[in-house]
Design an enzyme around this catalytic site. Sequence first.
Site, PDB file in Angstrom:
ATOM      1  N   ASN A 149     -19.004 -14.668  -5.995  1.00 22.82           N
ATOM      2  CA  ASN A 149     -18.902 -15.198  -7.358  1.00 22.82           C
ATOM      3  C   ASN A 149     -19.687 -14.269  -8.309  1.00 22.82           C
ATOM      4  O   ASN A 149     -20.890 -14.055  -8.116  1.00 22.82           O
ATOM      5  CB  ASN A 149     -19.480 -16.624  -7.367  1.00 22.82           C
ATOM      6  CG  ASN A 149     -19.444 -17.271  -8.734  1.00 22.82           C
ATOM      7  OD1 ASN A 149     -19.773 -16.629  -9.727  1.00 22.82           O
ATOM      8  ND2 ASN A 149     -19.076 -18.524  -8.799  1.00 22.82           N
TER       9      ASN A 149
ATOM     10  N   HIS B 238     -22.716 -14.510 -12.649  1.00 23.24           N
ATOM     11  CA  HIS B 238     -24.038 -14.209 -13.201  1.00 23.24           C
ATOM     12  C   HIS B 238     -24.253 -12.735 -13.514  1.00 23.24           C
ATOM     13  O   HIS B 238     -25.258 -12.365 -14.120  1.00 23.24           O
ATOM     14  CB  HIS B 238     -25.125 -14.829 -12.334  1.00 23.24           C
ATOM     15  CG  HIS B 238     -24.995 -16.324 -12.381  1.00 23.24           C
ATOM     16  ND1 HIS B 238     -25.121 -17.035 -13.556  1.00 23.24           N
ATOM     17  CD2 HIS B 238     -24.648 -17.228 -11.426  1.00 23.24           C
ATOM     18  CE1 HIS B 238     -24.891 -18.322 -13.320  1.00 23.24           C
ATOM     19  NE2 HIS B 238     -24.592 -18.463 -12.043  1.00 23.24           N
TER      20      HIS B 238
ATOM     21  N   HIS C  71     -15.834 -18.332 -12.754  1.00 25.90           N
ATOM     22  CA  HIS C  71     -15.688 -19.651 -13.398  1.00 25.90           C
ATOM     23  C   HIS C  71     -15.577 -19.453 -14.903  1.00 25.90           C
ATOM     24  O   HIS C  71     -16.535 -19.026 -15.547  1.00 25.90           O
ATOM     25  CB  HIS C  71     -16.936 -20.482 -13.045  1.00 25.90           C
ATOM     26  CG  HIS C  71     -16.906 -21.891 -13.555  1.00 25.90           C
ATOM     27  ND1 HIS C  71     -17.911 -22.784 -13.296  1.00 25.90           N
ATOM     28  CD2 HIS C  71     -16.002 -22.577 -14.306  1.00 25.90           C
ATOM     29  CE1 HIS C  71     -17.633 -23.947 -13.859  1.00 25.90           C
ATOM     30  NE2 HIS C  71     -16.488 -23.853 -14.486  1.00 25.90           N
TER      31      HIS C  71
ATOM     32  N   ARG D  80     -15.798 -21.170 -17.967  1.00 28.33           N
ATOM     33  CA  ARG D  80     -16.265 -22.461 -18.482  1.00 28.33           C
ATOM     34  C   ARG D  80     -15.747 -22.677 -19.896  1.00 28.33           C
ATOM     35  O   ARG D  80     -15.491 -21.730 -20.630  1.00 28.33           O
ATOM     36  CB  ARG D  80     -17.803 -22.498 -18.498  1.00 28.33           C
ATOM     37  CG  ARG D  80     -18.438 -22.472 -17.125  1.00 28.33           C
ATOM     38  CD  ARG D  80     -19.936 -22.660 -17.246  1.00 28.33           C
ATOM     39  NE  ARG D  80     -20.273 -23.989 -17.672  1.00 28.33           N
ATOM     40  CZ  ARG D  80     -20.723 -24.946 -16.857  1.00 28.33           C
ATOM     41  NH1 ARG D  80     -20.931 -24.704 -15.592  1.00 28.33           N
ATOM     42  NH2 ARG D  80     -20.982 -26.142 -17.327  1.00 28.33           N
TER      43      ARG D  80
ATOM     44  N   ARG E  50     -19.921 -19.429 -21.310  1.00 25.61           N
ATOM     45  CA  ARG E  50     -21.312 -18.962 -21.278  1.00 25.61           C
ATOM     46  C   ARG E  50     -21.501 -17.713 -20.424  1.00 25.61           C
ATOM     47  O   ARG E  50     -22.448 -16.979 -20.596  1.00 25.61           O
ATOM     48  CB  ARG E  50     -22.266 -20.065 -20.823  1.00 25.61           C
ATOM     49  CG  ARG E  50     -22.113 -20.438 -19.368  1.00 25.61           C
ATOM     50  CD  ARG E  50     -23.198 -21.383 -18.921  1.00 25.61           C
ATOM     51  NE  ARG E  50     -23.073 -22.693 -19.513  1.00 25.61           N
ATOM     52  CZ  ARG E  50     -23.593 -23.803 -18.963  1.00 25.61           C
ATOM     53  NH1 ARG E  50     -24.273 -23.713 -17.844  1.00 25.61           N
ATOM     54  NH2 ARG E  50     -23.433 -24.976 -19.524  1.00 25.61           N
TER      55      ARG E  50
ATOM     56  N   GLU F  44     -12.177 -20.458 -10.922  1.00 30.18           N
ATOM     57  CA  GLU F  44     -12.857 -21.758 -10.992  1.00 30.18           C
ATOM     58  C   GLU F  44     -12.734 -22.310 -12.401  1.00 30.18           C
ATOM     59  O   GLU F  44     -12.943 -21.567 -13.379  1.00 30.18           O
ATOM     60  CB  GLU F  44     -14.339 -21.532 -10.694  1.00 30.18           C
ATOM     61  CG  GLU F  44     -14.901 -22.382  -9.616  1.00 30.18           C
ATOM     62  CD  GLU F  44     -16.385 -22.205  -9.570  1.00 30.18           C
ATOM     63  OE1 GLU F  44     -17.071 -22.895 -10.327  1.00 30.18           O
ATOM     64  OE2 GLU F  44     -16.850 -21.374  -8.790  1.00 30.18           O
TER      65      GLU F  44
ATOM     66  N   THR G 245     -22.777 -26.229 -11.883  1.00 29.82           N
ATOM     67  CA  THR G 245     -21.947 -27.363 -11.478  1.00 29.82           C
ATOM     68  C   THR G 245     -22.774 -28.289 -10.590  1.00 29.82           C
ATOM     69  O   THR G 245     -23.089 -27.965  -9.456  1.00 29.82           O
ATOM     70  CB  THR G 245     -20.702 -26.855 -10.724  1.00 29.82           C
ATOM     71  OG1 THR G 245     -20.128 -25.785 -11.481  1.00 29.82           O
ATOM     72  CG2 THR G 245     -19.681 -27.951 -10.559  1.00 29.82           C
TER      73      THR G 245
ATOM     74  N   GLU H  72     -13.310 -27.504  -1.290  1.00 31.36           N
ATOM     75  CA  GLU H  72     -14.564 -26.765  -1.131  1.00 31.36           C
ATOM     76  C   GLU H  72     -15.683 -27.798  -1.133  1.00 31.36           C
ATOM     77  O   GLU H  72     -15.828 -28.571  -2.088  1.00 31.36           O
ATOM     78  CB  GLU H  72     -14.743 -25.754  -2.268  1.00 31.36           C
ATOM     79  CG  GLU H  72     -16.045 -24.960  -2.096  1.00 31.36           C
ATOM     80  CD  GLU H  72     -16.135 -23.743  -3.004  1.00 31.36           C
ATOM     81  OE1 GLU H  72     -15.097 -23.081  -3.240  1.00 31.36           O
ATOM     82  OE2 GLU H  72     -17.253 -23.456  -3.465  1.00 31.36           O
TER      83      GLU H  72
ATOM     84  N   HIS I  74     -22.115 -23.277  -3.062  1.00 26.78           N
ATOM     85  CA  HIS I  74     -23.133 -23.665  -4.039  1.00 26.78           C
ATOM     86  C   HIS I  74     -24.527 -23.610  -3.421  1.00 26.78           C
ATOM     87  O   HIS I  74     -24.820 -24.355  -2.493  1.00 26.78           O
ATOM     88  CB  HIS I  74     -22.903 -25.043  -4.670  1.00 26.78           C
ATOM     89  CG  HIS I  74     -23.413 -25.085  -6.083  1.00 26.78           C
ATOM     90  ND1 HIS I  74     -24.741 -25.231  -6.382  1.00 26.78           N
ATOM     91  CD2 HIS I  74     -22.780 -24.933  -7.268  1.00 26.78           C
ATOM     92  CE1 HIS I  74     -24.907 -25.194  -7.683  1.00 26.78           C
ATOM     93  NE2 HIS I  74     -23.722 -24.996  -8.256  1.00 26.78           N
TER      94      HIS I  74
END
Length: 256
Positions: free
Chosen positions: A11, A14, A47, A49, A53, A74, A105, A155, A198
Amino acid sequence: MSQSALRLGVNVDHVATLRNARGGPQPDPVRAALAAIEAGADGITAHLREDRRHIRDDDMARLKAEISKPLNFEMAATEEMQRIALATKPHAVCLVPERRMELTTEGGLDVVGQRAALAPAIARFTDAGIRTSLFIDAEPAQIETAAALRAPVIELHTGAWCDAVTGGDRAKADREWQRIVAGARLAGEAGLEVHAGHGLDYATAETIAALPQIMELNIGYFMIGEALFVGLAETVRRMRAAMARGRAAVADAARA
Ligand code: PXP
């Protein structure tokens, strides 16, 4: 690929968080995705969003255009995101709950409560050749409803377990772990493909890799942080090695 193969999805959200801190183009999440694949990642997760962000619309379009491995998009199951995902045509969408003020999340999607809204979204994606994964807590009712909705994939949310492990709360970690073990088993029996993610790090990824039903781990925050110290390629290699150690237990058990 052997039956017990375990995929690693990286992922890259970040990397975009860091980029957005200064408003310029660097570091580029697409470059990170390409480096992760080069080092052995099996797919990329990002993801988009509602508040944009971290990942932005053009990041998602570039990821789809530039990476050679599956893209896992995502998203919350909103009309806007469904439209963007259908236009992007990723390999898979992972439907997650989204609350504007949350740091990340925080819990699984309530597929029991949102069944009526999720059914047409899953059908729309299936018709478009996109696999839907539902990001849920390892609760029997959620798993059974995911199967009834004919989602091909779930998931399992590993956040509570990972937090308890990291925080040293042994009793809670054991409880959460048992929930994941039972949930993975139930989902496997229901014919669902099982992923998990996660909060995973090397240690928790190694532990969960031993569950034979789990086919894919999606990992971000820890890996991007670790990459600051050892580089992203080395982080991918170390994560793969941890997963292989955990997975070896499955092969050993099958041989015994
Ligand atoms: N899987 C899902 C569905 C997520 O929402 C997230 C967080 O964006 C992850 C995996 C990755 O979690 P982490 O960044 O904590 O590794």
